[in-house]
Design a protein around this motif. Structure first.
Motif, mmCIF file in Angstrom:
data_model
loop_
_atom_site.group_PDB
_atom_site.id
_atom_site.type_symbol
_atom_site.label_atom_id
_atom_site.label_comp_id
_atom_site.label_asym_id
_atom_site.label_seq_id
_atom_site.Cartn_x
_atom_site.Cartn_y
_atom_site.Cartn_z
ATOM 1 N N PRO A 37 -3.801 -26.558 -14.607
ATOM 2 C CA PRO A 37 -4.331 -26.492 -15.984
ATOM 3 C C PRO A 37 -3.906 -27.714 -16.786
ATOM 4 N N ILE A 38 -4.772 -28.101 -17.711
ATOM 5 C CA ILE A 38 -4.486 -29.244 -18.583
ATOM 6 C C ILE A 38 -3.466 -28.819 -19.628
ATOM 7 N N THR A 39 -2.376 -29.503 -19.693
ATOM 8 C CA THR A 39 -1.289 -29.101 -20.587
ATOM 9 C C THR A 39 -1.036 -30.082 -21.730
ATOM 10 N N ASP A 40 -1.670 -31.272 -21.662
ATOM 11 C CA ASP A 40 -1.340 -32.280 -22.696
ATOM 12 C C ASP A 40 -2.619 -32.936 -23.201
ATOM 13 N N ASN A 41 -2.918 -34.143 -22.714
ATOM 14 C CA ASN A 41 -4.071 -34.903 -23.180
ATOM 15 C C ASN A 41 -5.138 -34.955 -22.087
ATOM 16 N N TYR A 42 -6.375 -35.101 -22.524
ATOM 17 C CA TYR A 42 -7.475 -35.273 -21.578
ATOM 18 C C TYR A 42 -8.520 -36.168 -22.228
ATOM 19 N N SER A 43 -9.451 -36.646 -21.395
ATOM 20 C CA SER A 43 -10.453 -37.596 -21.872
ATOM 21 C C SER A 43 -11.844 -36.991 -21.722
ATOM 22 N N MET A 44 -12.709 -37.206 -22.738
ATOM 23 C CA MET A 44 -14.084 -36.731 -22.676
ATOM 24 C C MET A 44 -14.976 -37.759 -23.348
ATOM 25 N N PHE A 45 -15.961 -38.233 -22.599
ATOM 26 C CA PHE A 45 -16.863 -39.289 -23.059
ATOM 27 C C PHE A 45 -16.081 -40.527 -23.486
ATOM 28 N N GLY A 46 -14.947 -40.762 -22.797
ATOM 29 C CA GLY A 46 -14.149 -41.942 -23.061
ATOM 30 C C GLY A 46 -13.211 -41.814 -24.237
ATOM 31 N N ASN A 47 -13.234 -40.685 -24.921
ATOM 32 C CA ASN A 47 -12.363 -40.496 -26.088
ATOM 33 C C ASN A 47 -11.191 -39.589 -25.706
ATOM 34 N N PRO A 48 -9.979 -39.900 -26.178
ATOM 35 C CA PRO A 48 -8.810 -39.051 -25.861
ATOM 36 C C PRO A 48 -8.809 -37.777 -26.714
ATOM 37 N N ASN A 63 -15.455 -40.169 -35.849
ATOM 38 C CA ASN A 63 -16.066 -41.485 -36.115
ATOM 39 C C ASN A 63 -17.363 -41.665 -35.351
ATOM 40 N N ILE A 64 -18.148 -40.583 -35.313
ATOM 41 C CA ILE A 64 -19.449 -40.623 -34.642
ATOM 42 C C ILE A 64 -20.531 -40.404 -35.694
ATOM 43 N N ARG A 65 -21.548 -41.276 -35.670
ATOM 44 C CA ARG A 65 -22.638 -41.186 -36.629
ATOM 45 C C ARG A 65 -23.521 -39.990 -36.312
ATOM 46 N N LEU A 115 -26.697 -40.044 -27.874
ATOM 47 C CA LEU A 115 -27.565 -38.865 -27.736
ATOM 48 C C LEU A 115 -26.896 -37.751 -26.899
ATOM 49 N N PHE A 116 -26.240 -38.110 -25.827
ATOM 50 C CA PHE A 116 -25.547 -37.109 -24.992
ATOM 51 C C PHE A 116 -24.388 -36.444 -25.749
ATOM 52 N N ILE A 117 -23.665 -37.258 -26.558
ATOM 53 C CA ILE A 117 -22.567 -36.673 -27.338
ATOM 54 C C ILE A 117 -23.121 -35.646 -28.315
ATOM 55 N N HIS A 118 -24.258 -35.961 -28.975
ATOM 56 C CA HIS A 118 -24.856 -35.001 -29.889
ATOM 57 C C HIS A 118 -25.317 -33.739 -29.174
#
Length: 559
Positions: A37-48, A63-65, A115-118
C-alpha cells in the motif's frame, strides 16, 4: 519492473494474469504478492501527491486551467471532452506525419494532457455517487436475501403449525366419565422444613397422590403429555431425591426391599408419566430397582456387551426409535439383543448398573426407582444429585481417550488408523479384561417346557462365579432366592448344608424347601440365584423341574 516501483505504465496481458493466477499456483501459494500500500507520496499525471491530500481537489488548487464553467452538466462536459480528445489526437497524428519536429507537436501533446486531466477529474467526481450506489445495491441484495429467509421460515412455521393442529385434532375429547378423578387428590404438605414454596414447582407438592398403593390416574388433562420426576428440596436441583424425607405420607405405602443395606441406598425417586411417554435408551452407573406402583410399562434392556451396537452419545443411545431404527444411520443396531418385559402394578425390575434400558408408559404410570451404590463411595461424583455421572476413574479415563483422539488427529490418516488399532488392541488384551466375565453372563439360555401340563419358562444365565435360574409359570420373576452350598463332604452331595436367603418376595418355609430341593439336581460349587414363580410347589412339580435342570446341557459342566 523494479521492486520499488508502485505503478506500471501498462498492465500485464490478460493471458499472463491467467498463467500467474492459475488454480495450481493459487493452491500452492505461488501467486504474485499484492503491491504494498502507498504510505507516503505518489505521482499522477506527473504531479506529486500525498496520501493525506483530499481525494478530489479543485483544479485551480493544482494550478490547472479549467476548461468548463463552474456550473455544468457532467454528462455533457464528458461528451465534449471525449470529442475534443479524439479531434486533438487526430491533429497530433497529422502533425507527426507532416512535420514531426514542429513546435505544434509539443503544444498538441500539452492540450491532450490537459483534456485527460479534466476527464479524470470529472470521473473522480462521480466516485462518491458510485460508492453510494454500490452500497445501495449491496443493501438491496441483503434485504432481498433476508426476505427470502423470512419467507422460507414462515413456510416451515406454517407447515409445523399445521402438523401440530392435525395432531391435536386426533386427540379424543375428554368426556365427563373419563375426567373424573379415580382417586382422592389432596395437597400433601411435606414434613416441616423440607420444602418451601420455591421448591414446590420442582417436586410433586402441587398435587400428590394420597395413597400410592391405590393410585389409578390423575386428572392432568387427556390432551397433555407429562413426565414428572421428584427432586430434592433445593429448587436448583442439587439435592438427592429421598421419598422418606420429602414425601413421608407417600413413603408410608412404599417399602424398600430389606436385602438392601440402608447405608448403600443412594436415592428413592418418584416418577409419574402419561401414556406414551418413552425414556430414551441409556445406562445408569448404579444398580437400581424399578418398582411399578400403578399402570403398565414396557421395559427393554440391552446388555453392556451390546455397547458397540447402540451408537452412544454420552450415556444415551442415538437410536431413538428402537422398534423402527434408521438402519442407514445405525446399521449395527440389529446386532443388539433386546430383553423385553411388560411391568404391571406390583412388579419390581432389577436393572444392574451399566445395563441399557428403554422405558415406555403404556398408560398412566406411577413408579419408584431405588438406586444404591455397589462401588466404593469415593469413586462417585459427590456433586451429582442424580447419580448418573460416570464414576470418577471412568470419567477421567474417558477424558484421556478424548485427549488421545485429539492428539492423533494431528497425524496423517494412515497413522491415525494404526495407532487407534494399537490402542484398541491394548485395551482388548485378555489380561486387562479379568473380572469382566464374572460381571456379565457368559452364557444365557431360555426355553419353555411343560410341567404338569403348565407352560413353564426357564432362563439359565451362567456366570463365572454363580448361576441365575428363572423358573416362572406367570411370566414374572416372583421370589428371588439365593442358595449357597456351605458344607459338603467330597463325593457325598447328601452331606451338603445349604444357606438359603430370600432376597425378594415370600420368605416362608415353602420357598426355602423348594430352593433346597432344586439345588440337589445341579452339580456346581457356586452359589445359585433362583427366581421362583410357580403355580404350585408340590414334590411332583419340583421333581420334574429338577430332572430337567439335571439334564440341561448348560448345567452339565457347571463346576
Amino acid at each position: 519492473m523494479s521492486e520499488t516501483a508502485q505503478v506500471s505504465s501498462l498492465p500485464l496481458p490478460p493471458m499472463q494474469y491467467v498463467t500467474l493466477f492459475s488454480e495450481e499456483n493459487t493452491k500452492r501459494g505461488r501467486t504474485p504478492r499484492p503491491p504494498p500500500p502507498i504510505t507516503d507520496n505518489y505521482s499522477m499525471f506527473g504531479n506529486p501527491y500525498n496520501t493525506d491530500d483530499a481525494v478530489i481537489r479543485p483544479l485551480e488548487s493544482q494550478n490547472i486551467r479549467r476548461l468548463y464553467p463552474n456550473n455544468y452538466d457532467h454528462r455533457r462536459e464528458l461528451k465534449k471532452l471525449n470529442h475534443s480528445i479524439t479531434a486533438s489526437f487526430l491533429d497530433l497524428v497529422d502533425i507527426c506525419i507532416r512535420n514531426p519536429e514542429s513546435e505544434a507537436r509539443a503544444t498538441k501533446i500539452d492540450d491532450l494532457t490537459l483534456l485527460f486531466i479534466h476527464m479524470h477529474h470529472l470521473v473522480n467526481e462521480f466516485r462518491p455517487h458510485q460508492a453510494r450506489e454500490t452500497l445501495r445495491v449491496m443493501l438491496e441484495q441483503q434485504k432481498r436475501q433476508r426476505l427470502e429467509i423470512a419467507e422460507r421460515f414462515r413456510r416451515h412455521f406454517d407447515k409445523a403449525w399445521e402438523l401440530v393442529q392435525q395432531a391435536i385434532s386426533t386427540i379424543p375429547e375428554p368426556t365427563e366419565s373419563n375426567i373424573k378423578l379415580l382417586i382422592d387428590i389432596e395437597r400433601v404438605q411435606p414434613s416441616e422444613g423440607n420444602l418451601n414454596n420455591q421448591a414446590c414447582g420442582n417436586g410433586f407438592c402441587f398435587s400428590a397422590i394420597r395413597s400410592l398403593s391405590k393410585a389409578r390416574a390423575i386428572n392432568f388433562g387427556l390432551s397433555e403429555v407429562y413426565y414428572l420426576r421428584a427432586l430434592g428440596t433445593d429448587s436448583r436441583g442439587r439435592e438427592v431425591a429421598n421419598m422418606e424425607n420429602h414425601y413421608p405420607e407417600l413413603y408410608q405405602d412404599f417399602q424398600i426391599p430389606q436385602f438392601l443395606e440402608a447405608s448403600s441406598i443412594f436415592s428413592s425417586v418418584l416418577r409419574v408419566a402419561s401414556k406414551g411417554v418413552q425414556l430414551w435408551t441409556h445406562y445408569d452407573v448404579m444398580d437400581n430397582l424399578l418398582v411399578q406402583v400403578t399402570g403398565k410399562k414396557r421395559a427393554v434392556l440391552y446388555s453392556p456387551e451390546d455397547i458397540s451396537y447402540l451408537y452412544l452419545e454420552g450415556d444415551k443411545s442415538q437410536v431413538v426409535d428402537i422398534d423402527n431404527p434408521n438402519l442407514e444411520r445405525f446399521p449395527e443396531f440389529v446386532k443388539a439383543t433386546a430383553h423385553e418385559c411388560i411391568m404391571e402394578p406390583g412388579d419390581i425390575l432389577f436393572i444392574p448398573a451399566l445395563w441399557f434400558h428403554n422405558m415406555t408408559s403404556l398408560n398412566f404410570s406411577v413408579a419408584v426407582n431405588v438406586f444404591w451404590r455397589n462401588l466404593s463411595p469415593d469413586v462417585y461424583d459427590k456433586k451429582d444429585p442424580y447419580g448418573n455421572k460416570d464414576p470418577l476413574p471412568a470419567s477421567k479415563a474417558l477424558e484421556m481417550v478424548e485427549s488421545a483422539l485429539k492428539h492423533l488427529s494431528l497425524l496423517p490418516d494412515e497413522y491415525q488408523r494404526f495407532y487407534k488399532r494399537r490402542i484398541v488392541s491394548r485395551v482388548g488384551r485378555s489380561s486387562d479384561m479379568e473380572g469382566v466375565a464374572g460381571r456379565f453372563p457368559v452364557q444365557t439360555k431360555a426355553e419353555t417346557i411343560e410341567i404338569n401340563g403348565k407352560a413353564t419358562e426357564v432362563v439359565i444365565s451362567k456366570f463365572s462365579d454363580k448361576l441365575f435360574i428363572i423358573l416362572t409359570q406367570y411370566g414374572k420373576v416372583g421370589n428371588l432366592v439365593e442358595v449357597r452350598r456351605d458344607v459338603a463332604q467330597k463325593e457325598d452331595p447328601s452331606s451338603a448344608v445349604y444357606g438359603v436367603r430370600v432376597l425378594l418376595g415370600r420368605d416362608d418355609e415353602e420357598i426355602h424347601v423348594a430352593a433346597r430341593f432344586l439345588v440337589n439336581f445341579i452339580s456346581t460349587p457356586h452359589s445359585i440365584l433362583f427366581a421362583l414363580s410357580l403355580k404350585d410347589y408340590q414334590p411332583k412339580t419340583l421333581r420334574q423341574i429338577g430332572e430337567f435342570l439335571k439334564l440341561h446341557p448348560s448345567l452339565a459342566t457347571s463346576s
